[in-house]
Design an enzyme around this catalytic site. Structure first.
Site, PDB file in Angstrom:
ATOM      1  N   LEU A   9       0.733  -1.135  -0.008  1.00  0.00           N
ATOM      2  CA  LEU A   9      -0.026   0.089   0.018  1.00  0.00           C
ATOM      3  C   LEU A   9       0.811   1.203  -0.143  1.00  0.00           C
ATOM      4  O   LEU A   9       1.577   1.316   0.973  1.00  0.00           O
ATOM      5  CB  LEU A   9      -0.954   0.161   1.134  1.00  0.00           C
ATOM      6  N   GLY A  12      -0.942   6.655   0.075  1.00  0.00           N
ATOM      7  CA  GLY A  12      -1.355   7.665   1.289  1.00  0.00           C
ATOM      8  C   GLY A  12      -0.603   8.905   0.763  1.00  0.00           C
ATOM      9  O   GLY A  12       0.470   9.104  -0.022  1.00  0.00           O
ATOM     10  N   ARG A  16       1.875  14.849   6.398  1.00  0.00           N
ATOM     11  CA  ARG A  16       2.624  15.360   7.273  1.00  0.00           C
ATOM     12  C   ARG A  16       4.105  15.550   7.296  1.00  0.00           C
ATOM     13  O   ARG A  16       4.819  16.040   7.924  1.00  0.00           O
ATOM     14  CB  ARG A  16       2.172  14.262   8.864  1.00  0.00           C
ATOM     15  N   GLY A  81     -10.076   3.961   2.648  1.00  0.00           N
ATOM     16  CA  GLY A  81      -9.365   3.357   3.755  1.00  0.00           C
ATOM     17  C   GLY A  81      -8.259   2.203   3.203  1.00  0.00           C
ATOM     18  O   GLY A  81      -8.459   1.781   2.027  1.00  0.00           O
ATOM     19  N   ASP A 106       5.669   2.786   3.578  1.00  0.00           N
ATOM     20  CA  ASP A 106       6.299   3.610   4.644  1.00  0.00           C
ATOM     21  C   ASP A 106       6.587   2.984   5.571  1.00  0.00           C
ATOM     22  O   ASP A 106       6.840   3.540   6.856  1.00  0.00           O
ATOM     23  CB  ASP A 106       5.351   4.777   5.008  1.00  0.00           C
ATOM     24  N   ASN A 167      -1.230  -3.974  16.893  1.00  0.00           N
ATOM     25  CA  ASN A 167      -1.044  -4.385  15.618  1.00  0.00           C
ATOM     26  C   ASN A 167      -0.512  -3.577  14.724  1.00  0.00           C
ATOM     27  O   ASN A 167      -0.361  -2.446  14.445  1.00  0.00           O
ATOM     28  CB  ASN A 167      -2.719  -4.198  15.046  1.00  0.00           C
ATOM     29  N   ARG A 313      33.843   9.213  -6.440  1.00  0.00           N
ATOM     30  CA  ARG A 313      32.483   9.269  -6.987  1.00  0.00           C
ATOM     31  C   ARG A 313      32.234   8.167  -7.929  1.00  0.00           C
ATOM     32  O   ARG A 313      33.168   7.379  -8.232  1.00  0.00           O
ATOM     33  CB  ARG A 313      32.428  10.618  -7.932  1.00  0.00           C
ATOM     34  N   LYS A 331      36.648  10.443 -10.124  1.00  0.00           N
ATOM     35  CA  LYS A 331      35.400  10.181 -10.596  1.00  0.00           C
ATOM     36  C   LYS A 331      35.537   9.355 -11.906  1.00  0.00           C
ATOM     37  O   LYS A 331      36.424   9.949 -12.936  1.00  0.00           O
ATOM     38  CB  LYS A 331      34.746  11.283 -10.807  1.00  0.00           C
TER      39      LYS A 331
END
Length: 445
Positions: A9, A12, A16, A81, A106, A167, A313, A331
């Site tokens: 999932l 979202g 925040r 939901g 997340d 949970n 690098r 590099k």
């Protein structure tokens, strides 16, 4: 082992986080949180991985397409939901006859080993954890080995609130059972949403088995704000440090060393304080990385020494016993055994032969404003301090470049090259200049 699939999932909005970057794309250990979740699903042997995204984050969709392909994307629109989000993946698993685990984009610290125990059950299994501070977490009400209920904190009695088994939200069940139960979930609640947790009560109501397996609280930590992201990063780094110390890597101040998700370091290597590893760093056994160095996309062989204050690098490739010293940047350059660049140099796009010495202040001038070109320094060559090698250019084996030179043409093996203006000395001119400058300054007062 039964067939396995994962639904991750990631729809979202993450408001925040207060960031233009979608929440699940914020990195932990230099890797997007969503990629950590996908890694865990792949580690479980899931033959199908579906990521549920929202319409508000095209960046997340593009990220999943690059990693897994468009066939791995389900869209939740509108967001109603967690149960509704899982159902968004139902059509993509219509022909799947196996077990499905629902995880979250997340939750970056959850690994395949933490999730694996959810498989093998006939009913619904969730991952629980013992919370240090249960707070607003949903509580797992257990009856022996059976999960009797998941009760949200705001709906719990004082007796249930006293429980510390909580949970995580990670849920698994056979695909057919999961979607059959979700089809019966209603949104008769204060938020008008369809909750994944409701499948537990529905499963018990029809006599299906319900159980919980436990994971560490840190492993199931979700990230919803910048402070939690920093906390997750700290936990990730501590796990990495402990693993490297256990594997024989010496660190006198491990709390100051930062690793990427894919850092590789061999036993016997010494890492001094304040070193940062970006993605793609490969350090062999017995190397030494000195303080305040930054290494990303680079390979360091046994016996090589890097730093202090060095930067490697992507494409930097240091062979055995190479030394790259303070304020040197490398590099896309291969440095062969025993080559040295000890001070204040930039080496970009090229190669340095075995035993060659690159003096302080040397620059590989690799960019003309449009294209990159290579600089090749041969075995045993000596590049004098403050030299500029203008690519494309080749310095032959055993050749010497005089200090302060600008080299624009190839130098043959064992030759000596100078590319600077002849020095001119004018006796007394310094004193004359000072007097004129002093008089000019006085006239302005």
């Amino acid at each position: 082992m039964t067939r396995r699939a994962a639904i991750i999932l990631a729809a979202g909005q993450g408001t925040r986080m207060r960031s233009p970057l979608p929440k699940v794309l914020h990195p932990v250990g230099h890797r997007a949180m969503l990629d950590h979740a996908i890694d865990a699903a792949e580690g479980l042997g899931c033959e199908r991985i579906i990521v549920v995204v929202g319409t508000h984050s095209p960046e997340v969709r593009a990220h999943v397409e690059r990693r897994l392909g468009a066939h791995a994307i389900a869209v939740q629109d509108p967001p109603l939901g967690t149960g509704h989000a899982v159902r968004a993946a139902e059509a993509l698993l219509a022909d799947f006859d196996g077990e499905v685990v629902v995880t979250y984009g997340d939750v970056p610290l959850l690994r395949a080993a933490d999730i694996a125990p959810v498989f093998g059950g006939e009913g619904v299994t969730v991952i629980g954890f013992e919370a240090r501070d249960p707070g607003a977490y949903g509580r797992l009400v257990m009856e022996g080995d059976t999960l009797a209920a998941i009760t949200e904190a705001k709906e719990a009695s004082p007796q249930v609130l006293a429980l510390t088994t909580c949970n995580s939200g990670v849920t698994a069940a056979p695909a057919r059972l999961l979607f059959e139960l979700l089809g019966r979930v209603t949104n008769d609640n204060a938020k008008g949403e369809y909750y994944l947790t409701d499948v537990v009560a529905l499963a018990r109501g029809q006599g299906a088995l319900t159980r919980a397996v436990m994971a560490a609280e840190d492993a199931v930590m979700g990230v919803n704000a910048q402070g939690e992201l920093a906390q997750a990063e700290a936990l990730f780094q501590q796990v990495q440090r402990d693993a490297f110390l256990a594997a024989g890597v010496t660190m006198s101040a491990p709390d100051t060393v930062h690793f990427a998700w894919d850092t590789q370091i061999g036993a016997g290597t010494v890492i001094e304080p304040y070193v940062v590893f970006g993605p793609g760093a490969r350090i062999a056994e017995g190397a030494r990385i000195r303080s305040f160095s930054h290494i990303e996309g680079a390979t360091v062989a046994s016996g090589a020494e890097v730093g202090p204050y060095a930067r490697l690098r992507p494409g930097a490739d240091l062979a055995e016993d190479v030394k790259v010293g303070n304020f040197v940047e490398v590099k896309a350059v291969r440095m062969e055994r025993g080559a040295k660049a000890n001070h204040l140099s930039y080496l970009g796009d090229g190669s340095v032969g075995a035993g060659a010495n690159v003096g302080a202040g040397t620059i590989f001038c690799n960019y003309d404003g449009f294209n990159k070109a290579r600089t090749e320094v041969g075995e045993g060559a000596f590049i004098g301090s403050n030299s500029a090698l203008v690519a494309p250019v080749s310095i032959g084996a055993g050749a010497i470049v005089g200090s302060g030179s600008v080299i624009t043409e190839d130098v043959p093996a064992d030759a000596m090259a100078f590319g600077r203006a002849r020095q001119v000395v004018k006796d007394g001119a310094g004193a004359v200049f000072r007097e004129k400058a002093r008089a000019k300054k006085e006239s302005r007062r």
